[in-house]
Design an enzyme around this catalytic site. Structure first.
Site, PDB file in Angstrom:
ATOM      1  N   HIS A   1      -2.625  -0.332  -3.594  1.00  0.00           N
ATOM      2  CA  HIS A   1      -2.941   1.110  -3.444  1.00  0.00           C
ATOM      3  C   HIS A   1      -3.943   1.755  -4.852  1.00  0.00           C
ATOM      4  CE1 HIS A   1      -3.045   5.357  -2.483  1.00  0.00           C
ATOM      5  NE2 HIS A   1      -2.742   5.515  -3.601  1.00  0.00           N
TER       6      HIS A   1
ATOM      7  N   GLU B   1      -7.134  -2.072   7.728  1.00  0.00           N
ATOM      8  CA  GLU B   1      -6.718  -3.028   6.618  1.00  0.00           C
ATOM      9  C   GLU B   1      -5.812  -4.038   6.822  1.00  0.00           C
ATOM     10  OE1 GLU B   1      -5.576  -0.309   3.386  1.00  0.00           O
ATOM     11  OE2 GLU B   1      -7.754   0.600   3.681  1.00  0.00           O
TER      12      GLU B   1
ATOM     13  N   GLU C   1       0.028   4.694   1.607  1.00  0.00           N
ATOM     14  CA  GLU C   1      -0.091   5.476   2.348  1.00  0.00           C
ATOM     15  C   GLU C   1       0.916   5.788   3.429  1.00  0.00           C
ATOM     16  OE1 GLU C   1      -4.331   5.413   0.783  1.00  0.00           O
ATOM     17  OE2 GLU C   1      -2.793   4.033   1.520  1.00  0.00           O
TER      18      GLU C   1
ATOM     19  N   HIS D   1      -1.302   1.375   6.877  1.00  0.00           N
ATOM     20  CA  HIS D   1      -1.715   2.646   7.725  1.00  0.00           C
ATOM     21  C   HIS D   1      -2.718   2.236   8.738  1.00  0.00           C
ATOM     22  CE1 HIS D   1      -5.362   2.419   5.203  1.00  0.00           C
ATOM     23  NE2 HIS D   1      -4.369   2.244   4.016  1.00  0.00           N
TER      24      HIS D   1
ATOM     25  N   ASP E   1       0.840  -1.207  -0.006  1.00  0.00           N
ATOM     26  CA  ASP E   1      -0.016   0.019   0.116  1.00  0.00           C
ATOM     27  C   ASP E   1       0.816   1.385  -0.083  1.00  0.00           C
ATOM     28  OD1 ASP E   1      -2.327   1.327  -0.144  1.00  0.00           O
ATOM     29  OD2 ASP E   1      -3.058   0.506   1.879  1.00  0.00           O
TER      30      ASP E   1
ATOM     31  N   HIS F   1      -7.234   5.370   7.362  1.00  0.00           N
ATOM     32  CA  HIS F   1      -8.732   5.119   6.686  1.00  0.00           C
ATOM     33  C   HIS F   1      -8.811   3.717   6.387  1.00  0.00           C
ATOM     34  CE1 HIS F   1      -5.928   4.787   3.175  1.00  0.00           C
ATOM     35  NE2 HIS F   1      -7.039   3.859   2.547  1.00  0.00           N
TER      36      HIS F   1
END
Length: 275
Positions: free
Chosen positions: A60, A134, A10, A104, A8, A115
């Site tokens: 992502h 996640e 972020e 994240h 990912d 998020h």
């Protein structure tokens, strides 16, 4: 030893702001190079630790952010969208371990760009009653296939979160959260070195175990009532509050497929700046 990296953006080195991860911006062009650097540093360590095959699954947004032309020669890249298991595509292919790179914190929690799937319309996700990032969702899916989470990278809050769902994994904090859009960041060379060292050490835990398949419940809370109403149209999904839906599934694989549908339907119901 075959290892998968779920990558990912972020939580990548230096990333702190929306523009850093939005496809097409000048900042994104800059940070996709650092993102690729994180991945390459991880591959370097995994190979040094004994990995014979490394599959990097882009996780992502467009899932077309990593620079293939700069990818470490010891890896293969799974790029592009519309994958049945999304961020975890490949976990069912016989891999011996998974790395969560650039992850994240959860929606509703403190962390840089925190998020869960939808950037700002989901205010919380719960897996079997526990607030879920996640990482937690994906770790539960990995466990169903007997695949250990070997390592997690991201900000310091990501590492705090990961200690709960993967206590034996190696953790690398490439930045320290100050706010949702600010962090104290390590220089790339230092971050890359830490990632490589941790990835090599993490290989000592590689090896599939016995998968555990069982029922799960996911609940999702949105920031507006019409998003919950839209998601509740999906069969098996029910309203459990004015902004919250829930559903049960016979396995984590089925739960994640349903979750993907719920977030996709909700995203389609978002109307401009009013959400």
């Amino acid at each position: 030893m075959r290892i998968m990296i779920s990558a990912d953006m972020e939580g990548a080195t230096g990333v702190t702001w929306t523009g850093d991860v939005v496809v097409g911006t000048e900042a994104w062009q800059r940070f996709r190079r650092l993102f690729t650097g994180d991945v390459n540093a991880c591959v370097e360590g995994l190979v040094a630790g004994g990995a014979t095959d490394v599959l990097v699954n882009e996780a992502h947004s467009s899932q077309r952010n990593l620079l293939l032309e700069d990818l470490h020669p010891g890896a293969r890249l799974l790029t592009g969208r519309h994958k049945p298991l999304s961020m975890m595509q490949g976990v069912d292919s016989g891999v011996d371990g998974v790395v969560f790179l650039g992850y994240h914190a959860a929606a509703g929690a403190t962390g840089v760009l925190a998020h869960t799937y939808l950037e700002n319309s989901v205010t919380g996700v719960w897996l079997d009653g526990e607030l879920a990032s996640e990482g937690l969702l994906n770790a539960a899916l990995a466990a169903e296939h007997g695949v250990p989470v070997l390592m997690v990278t991201g900000d310091d809050q990501t590492c705090v979160d990961a200690r709960a769902y993967a206590p034996d994994a190696r953790m690398v904090a490439v930045k320290e959260c100050v706010s949702r859009y600010a962090a104290v960041c390590l220089p790339p060379a230092v971050a890359f070195s830490h990632i490589t060292e941790a990835a090599s050490a993490a290989m000592s835990r590689a090896g599939r175990g016995e998968g555990v398949v069982g029922p799960h419940r996911i609940e999702v809370e949105f920031d507006a009532t019409h998003l919950a109403d839209a998601a509740a149209v999906v069969p098996t999904v029910e309203l459990v509050g004015v902004r919250r839906v829930g559903f049960d599934a016979v396995s984590m694989t089925e739960a994640m497929k349903a979750f993907k549908i719920v977030t996709h339907v909700a995203a389609g119901a978002i109307e401009g700046i009013y959400g």
